[in-house]
Design a protein around this motif. Structure first.
Motif, PDB file in Angstrom:
ATOM      1  N   LYS A 284       0.814  -1.219   0.000  1.00 54.01           N
ATOM      2  CA  LYS A 284       0.000   0.000   0.000  1.00 54.01           C
ATOM      3  C   LYS A 284       0.846   1.266   0.000  1.00 54.01           C
ATOM      4  O   LYS A 284       0.325   2.356  -0.251  1.00 54.01           O
ATOM      5  CB  LYS A 284      -0.947   0.018   1.200  1.00 54.01           C
ATOM      6  N   LEU A 285       2.136   1.121   0.272  1.00 51.89           N
ATOM      7  CA  LEU A 285       3.012   2.287   0.215  1.00 51.89           C
ATOM      8  C   LEU A 285       3.050   2.894  -1.176  1.00 51.89           C
ATOM      9  O   LEU A 285       3.335   4.075  -1.338  1.00 51.89           O
ATOM     10  CB  LEU A 285       4.426   1.895   0.675  1.00 51.89           C
ATOM     11  N   LYS A 286       2.767   2.088  -2.188  1.00 48.53           N
ATOM     12  CA  LYS A 286       2.790   2.586  -3.559  1.00 48.53           C
ATOM     13  C   LYS A 286       1.413   3.032  -4.034  1.00 48.53           C
ATOM     14  O   LYS A 286       1.280   3.529  -5.149  1.00 48.53           O
ATOM     15  CB  LYS A 286       3.344   1.508  -4.499  1.00 48.53           C
ATOM     16  N   THR A 287       0.390   2.862  -3.194  1.00 55.33           N
ATOM     17  CA  THR A 287      -0.954   3.284  -3.574  1.00 55.33           C
ATOM     18  C   THR A 287      -1.129   4.769  -3.272  1.00 55.33           C
ATOM     19  O   THR A 287      -0.875   5.200  -2.154  1.00 55.33           O
ATOM     20  CB  THR A 287      -2.014   2.494  -2.788  1.00 55.33           C
ATOM     21  N   PRO A 288      -1.538   5.581  -4.249  1.00 56.76           N
ATOM     22  CA  PRO A 288      -1.717   7.021  -3.998  1.00 56.76           C
ATOM     23  C   PRO A 288      -2.661   7.282  -2.834  1.00 56.76           C
ATOM     24  O   PRO A 288      -3.714   6.650  -2.701  1.00 56.76           O
ATOM     25  CB  PRO A 288      -2.310   7.528  -5.323  1.00 56.76           C
ATOM     26  N   SER A 289      -2.282   8.232  -1.981  1.00 54.09           N
ATOM     27  CA  SER A 289      -3.084   8.533  -0.789  1.00 54.09           C
ATOM     28  C   SER A 289      -4.503   8.962  -1.143  1.00 54.09           C
ATOM     29  O   SER A 289      -5.453   8.663  -0.416  1.00 54.09           O
ATOM     30  CB  SER A 289      -2.405   9.631   0.033  1.00 54.09           C
ATOM     31  N   LYS A 290      -4.677   9.668  -2.257  1.00 55.62           N
ATOM     32  CA  LYS A 290      -6.013  10.148  -2.615  1.00 55.62           C
ATOM     33  C   LYS A 290      -6.975   8.997  -2.891  1.00 55.62           C
ATOM     34  O   LYS A 290      -8.194   9.135  -2.728  1.00 55.62           O
ATOM     35  CB  LYS A 290      -5.944  11.086  -3.825  1.00 55.62           C
ATOM     36  N   ILE A 306      -5.920  -0.074  -6.477  1.00 54.08           N
ATOM     37  CA  ILE A 306      -6.001  -0.682  -5.151  1.00 54.08           C
ATOM     38  C   ILE A 306      -5.557  -2.142  -5.216  1.00 54.08           C
ATOM     39  O   ILE A 306      -4.790  -2.618  -4.357  1.00 54.08           O
ATOM     40  CB  ILE A 306      -7.434  -0.599  -4.594  1.00 54.08           C
ATOM     41  N   LYS A 307      -6.031  -2.871  -6.213  1.00 56.06           N
ATOM     42  CA  LYS A 307      -5.700  -4.294  -6.323  1.00 56.06           C
ATOM     43  C   LYS A 307      -4.205  -4.521  -6.497  1.00 56.06           C
ATOM     44  O   LYS A 307      -3.677  -5.553  -6.089  1.00 56.06           O
ATOM     45  CB  LYS A 307      -6.456  -4.928  -7.496  1.00 56.06           C
ATOM     46  N   ARG A 308      -3.538  -3.550  -7.073  1.00 53.91           N
ATOM     47  CA  ARG A 308      -2.107  -3.690  -7.320  1.00 53.91           C
ATOM     48  C   ARG A 308      -1.296  -3.864  -6.032  1.00 53.91           C
ATOM     49  O   ARG A 308      -0.219  -4.453  -6.034  1.00 53.91           O
ATOM     50  CB  ARG A 308      -1.595  -2.464  -8.099  1.00 53.91           C
ATOM     51  N   HIS A 309      -1.820  -3.365  -4.897  1.00 61.05           N
ATOM     52  CA  HIS A 309      -1.022  -3.394  -3.670  1.00 61.05           C
ATOM     53  C   HIS A 309      -0.681  -4.814  -3.242  1.00 61.05           C
ATOM     54  O   HIS A 309       0.362  -5.044  -2.617  1.00 61.05           O
ATOM     55  CB  HIS A 309      -1.734  -2.634  -2.532  1.00 61.05           C
TER      56      HIS A 309
END
Length: 424
Positions: A284-290, A306-309
């Motif tokens: 989730k560190l790579k998922t944009p905060s927005k 989201i699924k990419r995390h």
């Protein structure tokens, strides 16, 4: 039940780089800052004549020096001025995180003082000379990278002679006040070397670290409990990115360990499941905060993001843990027994008991977790939704029955209302 098939250990070299990547993900406008600070500090340490062990410590410290940064606006402040304001918060946070992490505890004091001007740092009596020199060198390397990134490059992407002179001049002007004078002199000599600049690329920097491993660096692998200590550090870095996921990983980990105890798992498998819970959302560190913070329904593109995390989690864990079964237990937390989950679409034949357990705890904790746009669901509501997923053959019924049996305790763990439970 005994599910552990291998010894658990974490590659500390890869952990340091994963922390650096995690910090890159906090600030989207600046990547590989930790890599460059590590490289600059190491090369200057060698120039100063430090022994190889201490020079490598400077490299490691450079990778993780900003581990207390949790928000992009905080990182932007640090990279917006030569003398940034309000640096104390992230220095203290980094210190507190590292102090609790056994394998990285030795870096806590240098991180605490890595923005302290030399004229102040030199006069503090209770800091060892080694910690002072490491903190001051990383401060110098950090500011060299700021000056380097704030200057234009030539038409081929290389640092110009004028930029070299400007950086050296800025350092000399602040020697004795901001920076340790001998380090400034060594850095000034280093700045004139073309190879120093040409080698400042992430792939070259990682290759340099690989040579440390080949020549027997002391930053090697750790056992299970030290791996848990590192995972607890990572969990706090991940959870700090989003206010509503704060402590999510920790509560999933405690719930997974508790349920494993009740289901008869042996003690080592229980600890491994605690570890898997801590690191399950590292991607989730790579998922944009927005997107993480979005209250409305996600678009198709946002949901894909989201699924990419889960995939990002798997790759990060493979770098750190190699062949450990913990990788699957953590990365499979969005897989479903009927094959409708993600990212691999695994089915019940491909999902072992620990993977199923982490999946159930993740769903239950997410349901009970309060978010800015909604309160956490009640125990009854959460159990009703969980049961429907079990009836649809998406989640494991045996694990659900265990949650149901100990529903009150599970709810208290999930919501953080009960910090300690008696052993099973």
């Amino acid at each position: 039940m005994n599910f552990h098939k291998d010894d658990v250990s974490v590659d500390m070299h890869r952990v340091l780089f994963e922390i650096a990547y995690a910090l890159d993900a906090v600030g989207h406008d600046e990547t590989y800052h930790g890599h460059r600070v590590a490289y600059i500090a190491y090369q200057c340490a060698v120039k100063l004549g430090w022994d190889e062990e201490k020079s490598r410590m400077a490299f490691s410290l450079g990778l993780i020096h900003d581990c207390g940064v949790s928000e992009s606006k905080e990182l932007n402040i640090l990279l917006s001025a030569f003398v940034p304001k309000n640096t104390e918060r992230h220095c203290m946070k980094g210190y507190e995180l590292l102090l609790k992490c056994g394998p990285l505890k030795k870096f806590a004091v240098p991180v605490l003082y890595h923005h302290t001007p030399w004229e102040q740092l030199a006069s503090i009596p209770y800091i060892s000379p080694s910690d002072k020199s490491l903190a001051s060198l990383v401060f110098l390397a950090d500011r060299v990278d700021y000056l380097h990134r704030s200057q234009p490059v030539d038409g081929y992407g290389n640092v110009t002679s004028q930029t070299k002179r400007q950086i050296a001049s800025e350092l000399v002007d602040n020697a004795g006040a901001m920076f340790e004078p001998q380090q400034v002199q060594a850095m000034g000599e280093l700045l004139q070397c073309d190879d120093f600049w040409f080698s400042m690329e992430s792939r070259h920097i990682e290759s340099l670290s690989d040579k440390f491993v080949e020549t027997g660096s002391k930053m090697a692998s750790t056992g299970l409990e030290d791996s848990i200590s590192v995972a607890e550090l990572f969990a706090q870095i991940v959870d700090a990115k989003s206010s509503f996921t704060y402590q999510h990983s920790y509560h999933v980990a405690r719930l997974a360990e508790f349920l494993a105890q009740k289901l008869g798992y042996d003690s080592r498998s229980c600890r491994m499941l605690y570890l898997a819970g801590l690191i399950h959302d590292i991607g989730k560190l790579k998922t944009p905060s927005k997107i993480l913070h979005k209250a409305d329904a996600l678009t198709e593109d946002e949901y894909r993001c989201i699924k990419r995390h889960a995939t990002d989690s798997r790759h990060a864990l493979e770098n750190m843990f190699h062949q450990s079964s913990i990788i699957d237990w953590a990365a499979n937390h969005h897989e479903r027994l009927d094959g409708s989950g993600y990212p691999l679409g695994l089915t019940k034949e491909q999902l072992d008991g620990p993977s199923r357990l982490v999946a159930v705890t993740d769903v239950f904790q997410a349901l009970t977790q309060s978010r800015p746009y909604r309160a956490g669901l009640s125990l009854e509501e959460s159990m009703s939704i969980l049961k429907s997923l079990v009836d649809e053959e998406k989640l494991d019924r045996t694990i659900f029955n265990c949650v149901d049996t100990y529903r009150d305790q599970c709810y208290r763990i999930s919501t953080g209302c009960e910090e300690q439970l008696e052993p099973a």
